[in-house]
Design a protein around this motif. Structure first.
Motif, short mmCIF file in Angstrom:
data_model
loop_
_atom_site.label_atom_id
_atom_site.label_comp_id
_atom_site.label_asym_id
_atom_site.label_seq_id
_atom_site.Cartn_x
_atom_site.Cartn_y
_atom_site.Cartn_z
N PHE A 37 31.32 43.87 33.64
CA PHE A 37 31.32 42.59 34.37
C PHE A 37 30.26 42.64 35.48
CE2 PHE A 37 34.15 45.13 36.97
CZ PHE A 37 33.89 44.72 38.26
N LYS A 38 29.71 41.46 35.78
CA LYS A 38 28.64 41.36 36.77
C LYS A 38 29.16 40.70 38.05
CE LYS A 38 25.40 42.69 33.82
NZ LYS A 38 26.19 42.74 32.58
N PRO A 39 28.77 41.22 39.21
CA PRO A 39 29.13 40.53 40.45
C PRO A 39 28.42 39.19 40.55
CG PRO A 39 27.59 42.32 40.88
CD PRO A 39 27.96 42.42 39.44
N GLY A 40 28.96 38.28 41.34
CA GLY A 40 28.31 37.00 41.51
C GLY A 40 29.28 35.90 41.91
N HIS A 41 28.73 34.71 42.03
CA HIS A 41 29.51 33.51 42.34
C HIS A 41 29.60 32.69 41.07
CE1 HIS A 41 29.28 29.10 43.40
NE2 HIS A 41 30.46 29.43 43.86
N TYR A 42 30.83 32.47 40.59
CA TYR A 42 31.05 31.76 39.34
C TYR A 42 31.90 30.52 39.59
CZ TYR A 42 29.57 36.25 37.42
OH TYR A 42 28.86 37.38 37.13
N VAL A 43 31.54 29.44 38.92
CA VAL A 43 32.35 28.23 38.96
C VAL A 43 33.04 28.10 37.61
CG1 VAL A 43 32.36 25.73 39.20
CG2 VAL A 43 30.83 27.12 40.61
N VAL A 44 34.36 28.22 37.63
CA VAL A 44 35.16 28.11 36.42
C VAL A 44 35.56 26.65 36.27
CG1 VAL A 44 37.17 28.97 35.17
CG2 VAL A 44 35.99 30.47 36.78
N GLU A 45 35.11 26.03 35.19
CA GLU A 45 35.29 24.59 35.01
C GLU A 45 36.49 24.27 34.13
OE1 GLU A 45 33.52 22.38 36.49
OE2 GLU A 45 31.57 23.26 36.98
N PRO A 46 37.14 23.13 34.38
CA PRO A 46 38.23 22.70 33.49
C PRO A 46 37.72 22.57 32.06
CG PRO A 46 38.17 21.34 35.46
CD PRO A 46 36.94 22.18 35.49
N GLY A 47 38.52 23.03 31.10
CA GLY A 47 38.13 22.95 29.70
C GLY A 47 37.46 24.21 29.18
N MET A 48 37.08 25.14 30.08
CA MET A 48 36.45 26.38 29.62
C MET A 48 37.47 27.22 28.85
SD MET A 48 33.94 27.59 32.75
CE MET A 48 33.24 28.95 31.79
N SER A 49 36.98 27.93 27.84
CA SER A 49 37.84 28.77 27.02
C SER A 49 37.81 30.21 27.51
CB SER A 49 37.37 28.73 25.57
OG SER A 49 36.11 29.37 25.44
N VAL A 50 38.74 31.00 27.01
CA VAL A 50 38.77 32.43 27.30
C VAL A 50 37.45 33.08 26.91
CG1 VAL A 50 39.75 34.60 26.42
CG2 VAL A 50 41.27 32.78 27.24
#
Length: 338
Positions: A77-90
């Motif tokens: 896994f990579k460090p960072g800032h992630y935006v997890v959006e509604p509808g995203m899958s596993v």
């Protein structure tokens, strides 16, 4: 009869297999997120911390764990800032973390007076340690790499604005980006205007920092800049009160008294002629342009209006200025400002 039973069994098996396939598809590729949220993964974070921050917001957690193990996410896994959006899958979430598909963050720099303040502002907005950033800002080697002589002069490279960065940007990456912004700001047109003032880029930025500390009224900035240009050309000390505050590192000082004027510092423009060695704050683009487009006049003095409206009274002679200063001092006394 047996054929019918066998057919029913086959159909039932097919239905069950189809249902299982559909369930599996939904588990891995269906909607796993109900609402948008931001995930910050620090360089110091371990995998358990990442999963713990994700798990309460995820549907299909077993599918996430299974797919994460399959892709070796714990080790990659990579460090960072992630935006997890509604509808995203596993599948999308795991791949986002594995590939480091970050969303940039907005970094705002404004109202900064010292490298210490600047390093703190940067550290609050990026995954950078304050002490590490300050070390870079104070580095003579870095200053030379950026085209400046000293770390003090390096401070003139920064322009207040809002910039997009990846949250994991290193101090070195931050500095290179700021250098590009600095070079972009100093266009051929602005460099041409420098000749009118007779100042270098560093000197113009230093003067702009004084103008910016004197007033936030952009329409008055060119006139104040003109006063200081007149003083520089005539060899008169600038006698700029904001330089006293900077020299003393007392930015809350509301009233400059006679005893403050003798404070020993190269930034004290009451006891030193010319400009200070470097900017006393990060001036706005408007203040810089005001210096480049300074107003030509014969004013030598200015003093804040006793109306406290943010504007100033200007004077050509010392007697005029003293009258303005007495009126302002009287209002300070009336308001019991010390």
């Amino acid at each position: 009869m047996r054929k019918k039973t066998l057919l029913y069994l086959l159909l039932a098996g097919f239905v069950l297999a189809a249902a299982a396939a559909a369930t599996g598809y939904l588990q891995f590729k269906g909607n796993a997120v109900g609402e948008q949220y931001e995930l910050y993964v620090s360089r110091q974070a371990d995998y358990d911390a990442v999963v713990d921050s994700l798990r309460p917001r995820l549907r299909h957690r077993a599918a996430f764990d299974l797919y994460a193990r399959r892709l070796g996410l714990e080790q990659s896994f990579k460090p960072g800032h992630y935006v997890v959006e509604p509808g995203m899958s596993v599948v999308e979430i795991v791949r986002m973390l594995k590939l480091g598909l970050q969303t940039p963050v907005r970094v705002t720099l404004q109202n900064v007076r010292t490298p210490e303040q600047l390093s703190e502002r940067i550290a609050r907005q990026l995954d950078i340690d304050t002490a590490q950033m300050l070390g870079v800002l104070r580095s003579r080697k870095v200053a030379r790499e950026m085209g400046f002589t000293t770390p003090e002069e390096l401070f003139s490279m920064f322009l207040p604005d809002t910039y997009e960065f990846y949250w994991t940007a290193t101090p070195e990456e931050f500095m290179r980006r700021m250098k590009r912004e600095y070079d972009r700001f100093w266009s051929a047109g602005r460099d041409a205007k420098l000749k009118r003032s007779g100042l270098s880029r560093l000197e113009a930025t230093t003067l702009a920092s004084i103008v910016y500390e004197e007033t936030r009224k952009t329409d008055e900035m060119p006139r104040i800049a003109g006063v200081y240009i007149n003083r520089l050309r005539q060899g008169i000390p600038l006698q700029a009160d904001p330089t006293i505050k900077y020299a003393m590192k007392d930015f809350g000082l509301r009233r400059i008294l006679y005893r403050h004027l003798k404070y020993p510092s190269p930034y004290n423009t009451y006891i030193n002629r010319g400009l200070p060695p470097s900017p006393i704050c990060m001036p706005s683009a408007a203040a810089l342009d005001a210096v480049l487009d300074f107003e030509q006049h014969d004013y030598i003095f200015f003093c804040a209006r006793p109306t406290f409206d943010g504007y100033h009274n200007f004077a050509r002679t010392l007697s005029e200025h003293n009258a303005n200063a007495r009126a302002y001092a009287a209002e300070l006394n009336r308001r019991k400002i010390k």
